[in-house]
Write a protein that holds these residues in place. Structure first.
Motif, mmCIF file in Angstrom:
data_model
loop_
_atom_site.group_PDB
_atom_site.id
_atom_site.type_symbol
_atom_site.label_atom_id
_atom_site.label_comp_id
_atom_site.label_asym_id
_atom_site.label_seq_id
_atom_site.Cartn_x
_atom_site.Cartn_y
_atom_site.Cartn_z
ATOM 1 N N GLY A 174 -8.902 -1.704 1.245
ATOM 2 C CA GLY A 174 -7.608 -1.353 0.665
ATOM 3 C C GLY A 174 -7.506 0.120 0.315
ATOM 4 O O GLY A 174 -6.451 0.737 0.513
ATOM 5 N N ALA A 175 -8.582 0.706 -0.188
ATOM 6 C CA ALA A 175 -8.555 2.126 -0.535
ATOM 7 C C ALA A 175 -8.368 2.994 0.704
ATOM 8 O O ALA A 175 -7.637 3.998 0.678
ATOM 9 C CB ALA A 175 -9.840 2.505 -1.262
ATOM 10 N N ALA A 176 -9.023 2.608 1.805
ATOM 11 C CA ALA A 176 -8.882 3.378 3.046
ATOM 12 C C ALA A 176 -7.466 3.295 3.593
ATOM 13 O O ALA A 176 -6.917 4.295 4.093
ATOM 14 C CB ALA A 176 -9.889 2.872 4.079
ATOM 15 N N VAL A 177 -6.832 2.127 3.509
ATOM 16 C CA VAL A 177 -5.447 1.976 3.960
ATOM 17 C C VAL A 177 -4.511 2.816 3.090
ATOM 18 O O VAL A 177 -3.612 3.499 3.602
ATOM 19 C CB VAL A 177 -5.030 0.496 3.944
ATOM 20 N N CYS A 178 -4.718 2.776 1.779
ATOM 21 C CA CYS A 178 -3.876 3.563 0.866
ATOM 22 C C CYS A 178 -3.989 5.054 1.152
ATOM 23 O O CYS A 178 -2.993 5.788 1.110
ATOM 24 C CB CYS A 178 -4.262 3.277 -0.575
ATOM 25 N N ASP A 179 -5.193 5.508 1.443
ATOM 26 C CA ASP A 179 -5.377 6.929 1.752
ATOM 27 C C ASP A 179 -4.609 7.331 3.004
ATOM 28 O O ASP A 179 -4.031 8.425 3.073
ATOM 29 C CB ASP A 179 -6.867 7.236 1.923
ATOM 30 N N LEU A 181 -1.858 5.855 4.187
ATOM 31 C CA LEU A 181 -0.421 5.813 3.912
ATOM 32 C C LEU A 181 0.006 6.951 2.991
ATOM 33 O O LEU A 181 1.108 7.489 3.126
ATOM 34 C CB LEU A 181 -0.048 4.468 3.283
ATOM 35 N N ASP A 182 -0.855 7.304 2.047
ATOM 36 C CA ASP A 182 -0.508 8.337 1.073
ATOM 37 C C ASP A 182 -0.525 9.737 1.677
ATOM 38 O O ASP A 182 0.306 10.590 1.328
ATOM 39 C CB ASP A 182 -1.479 8.262 -0.102
ATOM 40 N N LYS A 183 -1.483 9.997 2.553
ATOM 41 C CA LYS A 183 -1.602 11.302 3.220
ATOM 42 C C LYS A 183 -1.709 12.453 2.223
ATOM 43 O O LYS A 183 -1.074 13.512 2.369
ATOM 44 C CB LYS A 183 -0.406 11.540 4.155
ATOM 45 N N ASN A 184 -2.497 12.222 1.168
ATOM 46 C CA ASN A 184 -2.766 13.252 0.141
ATOM 47 C C ASN A 184 -1.504 13.735 -0.573
ATOM 48 O O ASN A 184 -1.460 14.863 -1.067
ATOM 49 C CB ASN A 184 -3.489 14.454 0.768
ATOM 50 N N ARG A 185 -0.478 12.875 -0.638
ATOM 51 C CA ARG A 185 0.760 13.254 -1.334
ATOM 52 C C ARG A 185 0.787 12.767 -2.773
ATOM 53 O O ARG A 185 1.683 13.131 -3.534
ATOM 54 C CB ARG A 185 1.969 12.701 -0.573
ATOM 55 N N GLY A 186 -0.172 11.934 -3.147
ATOM 56 C CA GLY A 186 -0.230 11.449 -4.528
ATOM 57 C C GLY A 186 0.878 10.485 -4.884
ATOM 58 O O GLY A 186 1.303 10.416 -6.040
ATOM 59 N N MET A 187 1.355 9.702 -3.903
ATOM 60 C CA MET A 187 2.452 8.771 -4.183
ATOM 61 C C MET A 187 1.980 7.565 -4.985
ATOM 62 O O MET A 187 2.709 7.068 -5.843
ATOM 63 C CB MET A 187 3.081 8.307 -2.862
ATOM 64 N N PHE A 188 0.775 7.069 -4.695
ATOM 65 C CA PHE A 188 0.267 5.886 -5.388
ATOM 66 C C PHE A 188 -0.474 6.320 -6.661
ATOM 67 O O PHE A 188 -1.569 6.887 -6.602
ATOM 68 C CB PHE A 188 -0.673 5.093 -4.476
ATOM 69 N N LYS A 189 0.148 6.054 -7.773
ATOM 70 C CA LYS A 189 -0.428 6.497 -9.045
ATOM 71 C C LYS A 189 -1.641 5.663 -9.439
ATOM 72 O O LYS A 189 -2.602 6.179 -10.014
ATOM 73 C CB LYS A 189 0.635 6.421 -10.146
ATOM 74 N N ARG A 190 -1.580 4.361 -9.139
ATOM 75 C CA ARG A 190 -2.712 3.468 -9.450
ATOM 76 C C ARG A 190 -2.887 2.468 -8.321
ATOM 77 O O ARG A 190 -1.944 2.190 -7.579
ATOM 78 C CB ARG A 190 -2.478 2.722 -10.779
ATOM 79 N N ARG A 191 -4.111 1.939 -8.248
ATOM 80 C CA ARG A 191 -4.418 0.979 -7.194
ATOM 81 C C ARG A 191 -5.223 -0.180 -7.778
ATOM 82 O O ARG A 191 -6.157 0.036 -8.555
ATOM 83 C CB ARG A 191 -5.228 1.657 -6.073
ATOM 84 N N TYR A 192 -4.852 -1.388 -7.382
ATOM 85 C CA TYR A 192 -5.539 -2.601 -7.832
ATOM 86 C C TYR A 192 -5.958 -3.388 -6.588
ATOM 87 O O TYR A 192 -5.192 -3.504 -5.625
ATOM 88 C CB TYR A 192 -4.635 -3.445 -8.721
ATOM 89 N N TYR A 193 -7.184 -3.963 -6.673
ATOM 90 C CA TYR A 193 -7.755 -4.631 -5.505
ATOM 91 C C TYR A 193 -8.136 -6.072 -5.842
ATOM 92 O O TYR A 193 -7.708 -6.612 -6.880
ATOM 93 C CB TYR A 193 -8.948 -3.835 -4.989
ATOM 94 N N ARG A 194 -8.955 -6.669 -4.988
ATOM 95 C CA ARG A 194 -9.297 -8.078 -5.117
ATOM 96 C C ARG A 194 -9.948 -8.383 -6.457
ATOM 97 O O ARG A 194 -9.688 -9.446 -7.052
ATOM 98 C CB ARG A 194 -10.232 -8.491 -3.983
ATOM 99 N N GLN A 195 -10.766 -7.480 -6.959
ATOM 100 C CA GLN A 195 -11.459 -7.740 -8.221
ATOM 101 C C GLN A 195 -10.508 -7.778 -9.417
ATOM 102 O O GLN A 195 -10.859 -8.275 -10.481
ATOM 103 C CB GLN A 195 -12.551 -6.697 -8.470
ATOM 104 N N HIS A 196 -9.292 -7.292 -9.233
ATOM 105 C CA HIS A 196 -8.304 -7.322 -10.309
ATOM 106 C C HIS A 196 -7.412 -8.556 -10.235
ATOM 107 O O HIS A 196 -6.547 -8.746 -11.100
ATOM 108 C CB HIS A 196 -7.437 -6.061 -10.269
#
Length: 281
Positions: A174-179, A181-196
């Motif tokens: 999930g972190a790799a996909v977010c990176d 999509l975000d393209k270093n623009r800082g759009m995703f302020k927080r990220r939650y994954y399976r452990q959450h």
């Protein structure tokens, strides 16, 4: 004797007259055959020409369909935003900024890993990007396809909301996909994954109270109703996406998201979607 000669002459004339039409009949048959041969060649030529034209047409259709996804992905799409008046801007400043929670798989993207065939996608459809991650000491490649218009969607809603990703996928993926999509623009302020996530009856559910304590300001967009079953009044359902290049679900949500940022409590509007949640199961 003279009469005998006359009769013989008449007989030879009669026999000659009877044998005269034979050459004319043969010439007629030859002329008919000579006219039929060009007709056959003409028909054969027309059939060949038609088959070649059909093959060229099928080739053009194949090339057009092959590139249609690329054309749609790169076409210019704009959501007309009207400049806010002073009264509207004042109203927007009086309400709290909302949090938009986004799912990943089948909502923003679709992916498959090595050895798994996407039967809904055509074989010639290339992925938007490929991820190489290590899971349980085994390298795995993920072929990721972006939902149509996802880049434009994220660009617009990031100006309206605080964007949060909440996925039931593993963090390393999930972190790799977010990176990407975000393209270093800082759009995703927080990220939650399976452990959450919480596990209930073998399925993952998402606890929106961990994202923000004030649920009146939280909106979640997810293709799985089971993920937000404890918070249906905060959810906007969306159909699962796998391969359809003509999908416009993300664009269709922009007018609603544009309006929701002005309300005090999003639940006063989204509670009407309870009936729609059943249709997405």
């Amino acid at each position: 004797m003279h009469c005998m000669k006359r009769s013989r002459e008449y007989l030879t004339l009669d026999s000659a007259s009877k044998t005269v039409p034979e050459p004319s009949m043969q010439s007629c048959r030859q002329s008919q055959n000579s006219t039929q041969i060009p007709l056959r060649y003409c028909l054969m030529f027309l059939k060949t020409l038609f088959s070649v034209a059909c093959r060229i047409w099928n080739l053009l259709l194949f090339l057009t369909k092959r590139n249609v996804r690329k054309v749609i992905a790169h076409q210019t799409i704009k959501y007309k935003t009207i400049p806010l008046s002073s009264i509207t801007r004042q109203r927007l400043n009086q309400v709290k900024k909302k949090v938009l929670v986004l799912d990943l798989d089948e909502t923003l993207i679709h992916s498959r890993h090595d050895g798994v065939i996407n039967r809904m996608a055509k074989p010639d459809t290339s992925p938007d990007f490929i991820l190489k991650v290590v899971i349980d000491r085994h390298p795995v490649r993920f072929f990721v396809h972006k939902r149509p218009h996802v880049d434009y969607f994220l660009e617009v809603v990031s100006c309206w909301y605080e964007l949060v990703v909440y996925t039931a996928s593993m963090e390393i993926y999930g972190a790799a996909v977010c990176d990407k999509l975000d393209k270093n623009r800082g759009m995703f302020k927080r990220r939650y994954y399976r452990q959450h996530c919480k596990v209930e009856l073998g399925s993952f559910t998402k606890d929106l109270s961990t994202v923000h304590p004030d649920l009146s300001s939280v909106i979640i967009i997810d293709n799985s109703p089971g993920a937000y079953k404890c918070f249906p009044e905060n959810a906007i359902p969306i159909k699962s996406w796998f391969a359809n290049p003509f999908d416009t679900a993300l664009l269709n949500l922009l007018p609603m998201l544009d309006s929701l940022r002005f309300c005090n409590d999003v639940r006063s509007i989204l509670h009407r979607n309870k009936v729609q949640h059943l249709a997405f199961r």
